[in-house]
Write a protein that holds these residues in place. Structure first.
Motif, PDB file in Angstrom:
ATOM      1  N   GLY A 157       0.777  -1.235   0.000  1.00 37.20           N
ATOM      2  CA  GLY A 157       0.000   0.000   0.000  1.00 37.20           C
ATOM      3  C   GLY A 157       0.806   1.280   0.000  1.00 37.20           C
ATOM      4  N   LEU A 158       2.096   1.223  -0.336  1.00 42.06           N
ATOM      5  CA  LEU A 158       2.896   2.448  -0.393  1.00 42.06           C
ATOM      6  C   LEU A 158       2.297   3.408  -1.414  1.00 42.06           C
ATOM      7  CD1 LEU A 158       5.639   3.542   0.809  1.00 42.06           C
ATOM      8  CD2 LEU A 158       6.648   2.879  -1.389  1.00 42.06           C
ATOM      9  N   PRO A 159       2.049   4.658  -1.049  1.00 41.80           N
ATOM     10  CA  PRO A 159       1.449   5.600  -1.999  1.00 41.80           C
ATOM     11  C   PRO A 159       2.301   5.781  -3.255  1.00 41.80           C
ATOM     12  CG  PRO A 159       1.334   6.479   0.229  1.00 41.80           C
ATOM     13  CD  PRO A 159       2.198   5.260   0.292  1.00 41.80           C
ATOM     14  N   ALA A 160       1.633   6.100  -4.343  1.00 43.19           N
ATOM     15  CA  ALA A 160       2.309   6.280  -5.627  1.00 43.19           C
ATOM     16  C   ALA A 160       3.389   7.344  -5.526  1.00 43.19           C
ATOM     17  CB  ALA A 160       1.295   6.660  -6.701  1.00 43.19           C
ATOM     18  N   GLY A 161       4.547   7.062  -6.105  1.00 42.45           N
ATOM     19  CA  GLY A 161       5.621   8.047  -6.188  1.00 42.45           C
ATOM     20  C   GLY A 161       6.564   8.078  -5.011  1.00 42.45           C
ATOM     21  N   VAL A 162       6.220   7.427  -3.909  1.00 44.37           N
ATOM     22  CA  VAL A 162       7.111   7.454  -2.747  1.00 44.37           C
ATOM     23  C   VAL A 162       8.398   6.700  -3.047  1.00 44.37           C
ATOM     24  CG1 VAL A 162       7.358   6.817  -0.317  1.00 44.37           C
ATOM     25  CG2 VAL A 162       5.189   7.716  -1.168  1.00 44.37           C
ATOM     26  N   LEU A 163       8.302   5.608  -3.794  1.00 47.18           N
ATOM     27  CA  LEU A 163       9.468   4.841  -4.214  1.00 47.18           C
ATOM     28  C   LEU A 163       9.395   4.614  -5.711  1.00 47.18           C
ATOM     29  CD1 LEU A 163      12.013   3.155  -3.717  1.00 47.18           C
ATOM     30  CD2 LEU A 163      10.536   1.215  -3.153  1.00 47.18           C
ATOM     31  N   ASN A 164      10.466   4.985  -6.404  1.00 48.94           N
ATOM     32  CA  ASN A 164      10.538   4.850  -7.851  1.00 48.94           C
ATOM     33  C   ASN A 164      11.868   4.194  -8.211  1.00 48.94           C
ATOM     34  OD1 ASN A 164       8.148   6.884  -8.552  1.00 48.94           O
ATOM     35  ND2 ASN A 164       9.452   7.833  -6.999  1.00 48.94           N
ATOM     36  N   VAL A 165      11.809   3.172  -9.048  1.00 54.25           N
ATOM     37  CA  VAL A 165      13.008   2.413  -9.394  1.00 54.25           C
ATOM     38  C   VAL A 165      13.477   2.792 -10.792  1.00 54.25           C
ATOM     39  CG1 VAL A 165      14.042   0.125  -9.569  1.00 54.25           C
ATOM     40  CG2 VAL A 165      12.151   0.517  -7.964  1.00 54.25           C
ATOM     41  N   VAL A 166      14.785   3.000 -10.905  1.00 55.66           N
ATOM     42  CA  VAL A 166      15.409   3.367 -12.174  1.00 55.66           C
ATOM     43  C   VAL A 166      16.408   2.281 -12.549  1.00 55.66           C
ATOM     44  CG1 VAL A 166      16.985   4.981 -13.297  1.00 55.66           C
ATOM     45  CG2 VAL A 166      15.125   5.846 -11.865  1.00 55.66           C
ATOM     46  N   THR A 167      16.192   1.626 -13.682  1.00 53.93           N
ATOM     47  CA  THR A 167      17.181   0.691 -14.214  1.00 53.93           C
ATOM     48  C   THR A 167      17.679   1.233 -15.539  1.00 53.93           C
ATOM     49  OG1 THR A 167      15.428  -0.630 -15.255  1.00 53.93           O
ATOM     50  CG2 THR A 167      16.196  -1.334 -13.084  1.00 53.93           C
TER      51      THR A 167
END
Length: 488
Positions: A192-202
């Protein structure tokens, strides 16, 4: 071959370009592929993080704790699948991978608990009818850059505390090992982490470095990796008000004194030196032995090393896994060759292991070197592989001097039955982690972790020390008495 999406803005997305992920046990066929993002995709991740931070910093710490606790539960439920991916992309044994998976859940649970604790201090105020306190606040959007050697536990060590404090993150896993960190992100998303709190970049660092490091919304960067890359990032930030937390290299030493339990010391040193094929920042790579027991200890050490079984991490019988990539294998073999050219003697190992199916993997024999001197490169420079160098010294004072004769200062250990020597060593060893009669490898989540000198920056990881990096302190004074007189 499996296609894996990345998390950005609360959605699982792909792009048109891909990066293949290989199993170092057999590099012939990729095991998965992940998106190779472009610079515009990285900027979009920071857009999402900026919006996510605005939501997350106002989210109740109890709700943050609930989400993190639920994510920990999901990681435990998915441990078998996660550990399999850790092994597949990194090469470490399934036992090591499972331990890393469960420790990642520990980090979430620990910092979920910390999120519920007090976050400031009541201070005395010299003025009557005043109450003054401090309060800690999140600092904003933090860039997390993690290495290939601990692809799940390092993101957990970094992300859990900064999320607990209310920050948002853009997370860049190592190009060679992105799958593990994506499991961590998925658990948080599903919890349930809100959108945008964690974003992954590969992506390929050379193609996205500018967008990744130069975005003006970054307020902090936490990085684990080589000194060369860490120092380049630090120089890049020199004229910006951006915090930098660096966990960098190590050249960790174990001291064996004449009164030590030698068989126990040999077992502990081998565990510290050859776990994960020596690919730990805290791995013992130097052994300093008091002269009267040098021959006996070296014999015990070599015998213990020769019991290690080299093989693929997925084989339950394996006790020494492959190195993480052909590049890393070749680098370690070059370090061994240079050590021999400089006068070192190979007591065991010393080359690649190409027997049978291992011919297609990144295997290096567990290696013990003697005949090194302080000027030998293998004694001073980080190798990051299954290589152990042994030296003899005259006494305790010489041993401590040898430990401290290094640009690094991450971890050191002493093996002794003398309590006075143990405490003297703890006081005199110039490093951030000191062990007595045990390994130099990392410890539990609530214990502060980090090195001195070139091994890291002043910001520690783990424990409650880590909150200094991802929070700022505000001082608040409240006057609750009669209104103060107005001054003309």
């Amino acid at each position: 071959m499996r296609t894996v999406e990345i998390l950005s803005g609360g959605e699982w997305v792909t792009t048109g370009e891909w990066i293949d992920v290989h199993d170092p046990a057999d590099v012939r066929t990729p095991v998965a592929r992940v998106p190779a993002l472009a610079a515009k995709d990285v900027t979009r991740a920071y857009d999402h993080a900026e919006r996510g931070f605005a939501v997350w910093k106002r989210t109740s710490p109890f709700e943050r704790a609930r989400i993190m606790t639920d994510a920990a539960r999901l990681i435990r439920e998915r441990a078998a699948a996660i550990a399999a991916d850790v092994t597949a992309e990194n090469g470490k044994t399934l036992a090591e991978a499972r331990g890393e998976t469960l420790k990642a859940a520990d980090f979430l649970e620990y910092y979920a608990g910390l999120a519920r604790q007090g976050y400031g201090t009541l201070l005395h105020d010299v003025r009557p009818d005043h109450r003054t306190h401090t309060q800690r606040e999140p600092i904003g959007v933090i860039l997390v850059i993690s290495p290939w050697n601990d692809p799940l536990i390092t993101p957990a060590r970094k992300l859990a505390p900064l999320l607990a404090a209310g920050n948002a993150a853009v997370f860049k896993p190592a190009t060679e090992t992105p799958l593990s960190g994506l499991h961590f992100a998925r658990a948080l998303h599903d919890a349930g982490l809100p959108a945008g709190v964690l974003n992954v970049v590969t992506g390929r660092t050379a193609e996205i470095e500018e967008a990744l490091l130069d975005d003006p919304r970054i307020v902090g960067i936490t990085f684990t990796g080589s000194n060369s890359v860490g120092n380049r990032i630090r120089r890049r930030l020199a004229d910006r008000n951006v915090r930098f937390q660096g966990e960098l290299g190590g050249k960790n030493a174990s001291v064996v004194l004449a009164d030590a339990d030698l068989p126990a010391a040999a077992k502990a040193v081998v565990a510290a030196a050859f776990g994960q094929a020596g690919q730990r920042c805290t791995a013992t790579s130097r052994v300093i032995v008091e002269r009267p027991v040098y021959e006996e200890f070296t014999r015990l050490l070599v015998a213990e090393v020769e019991t290690l079984k080299v093989g693929p991490g997925a084989d339950p019988a394996t006790t020494l896994c492959p190195l993480s990539s052909p590049r890393q294998r070749d680098s370690v073999l070059a370090d061994i060759g240079r050590a021999v050219e400089q006068g070192a003697t190979v007591l065991t190992g010393g080359g690649a292991d190409t027997e049978g199916e291992r011919a297609h993997g990144c295997y290096v024999q567990p290696t013990v070197l003697a005949g090194v001197i302080p000027e030998t490169a293998v004694w001073r420079e980080e190798v990051f592989g299954p290589v152990l160098a042994v030296r003899e010294v005259d006494d305790f004072a010489s041993a401590v001097e040898a430990v401290n004769d290094s640009g690094f200062g991450l971890a050191a250990a002493v093996f002794t039955r003398d309590l006075a020597c143990a405490y003297r060593f703890a006081d005199e060893a110039e490093c951030g982690q000191v062990a007595v009669n045990t390994t130099t490898t990392g410890w539990d989540v609530h214990l502060p972790f980090g090195g001195f000198r070139d091994s890291g920056t002043a910001y520690k990881e783990q424990g409650d020390e880590v909150v200094r990096f991802s929070t700022r302190v505000k001082t608040v004074a409240v006057h609750f008495g009669a209104p103060e007189p107005t001054r003309a």
